[in-house]
Design an enzyme around this catalytic site. Structure first.
Site, PDB file in Angstrom:
ATOM      1  N   CYS A  22      -1.616  -4.836   7.191  1.00  0.00           N
ATOM      2  CA  CYS A  22      -0.821  -3.936   8.036  1.00  0.00           C
ATOM      3  C   CYS A  22       0.058  -4.746   8.996  1.00  0.00           C
ATOM      4  O   CYS A  22       1.187  -4.363   9.274  1.00  0.00           O
ATOM      5  CB  CYS A  22      -1.734  -2.999   8.815  1.00  0.00           C
ATOM      6  N   CYS A  25       0.832  -1.205   0.000  1.00  0.00           N
ATOM      7  CA  CYS A  25       0.000   0.000   0.000  1.00  0.00           C
ATOM      8  C   CYS A  25       0.871   1.261   0.000  1.00  0.00           C
ATOM      9  O   CYS A  25       0.355   2.352  -0.101  1.00  0.00           O
ATOM     10  CB  CYS A  25      -0.917  -0.004   1.212  1.00  0.00           C
TER      11      CYS A  25
HETATM   12 FE1  FES Z   1      -1.013   0.353   4.570  1.00  0.00          FE
HETATM   13 FE2  FES Z   1      -2.188  -0.175   6.857  1.00  0.00          FE
HETATM   14  S1  FES Z   1      -3.086   0.644   5.086  1.00  0.00           S
HETATM   15  S2  FES Z   1      -0.144  -0.579   6.306  1.00  0.00           S
END
Ligand code: FES
Length: 95
Positions: free
Chosen positions: A73, A1
């Site tokens: 995450c 992400c």
């Molecule tokens: Fe990227 Fe949580 S949204 S690490």
């Protein structure tokens, strides 16, 4: 992400094995990534290196009760632990 986690570990020899003595992190990411970082500090401190290697993303996600959409995450957290230990072992071998 695109989120980034930087983890530093300080290890010390206790008896005949190394333990994680201190942990610091810098996390640029979502709240779950920061919570995962805080959680692994507690999970790592005082553990032997072999015990630290056994900490998995699922352990962190379970401890935080992360929802499915946030499981990646905790994967970032496990990867940072693995890389920090690999780096520490590499430096230990090249002392
Ligand atoms: Fe990227 Fe949580 S949204 S690490």
């Amino acid at each position: 992400c695109g989120d980034v986690m930087k983890l530093q570990i300080k290890c010390k020899l206790q008896g005949n094995q190394y333990i994680v003595d201190d942990v610091k992190f810098k996390t640029y990411g979502c709240g779950s990534a920061i919570a995962s970082s805080t959680m692994f500090v507690d999970m790592l401190k005082g553990k032997t290196i072999e015990e630290a290697k056994l900490i998995k993303d699922k352990d962190i996600a379970d401890a935080l009760e992360l929802p499915p959409i946030k499981l990646h995450c905790s994967v970032l957290a496990e990867e940072s632990i693995t890389k920090a230990i690999d780096d520490w072992e590499d430096k230990l071998c090249h002392k």
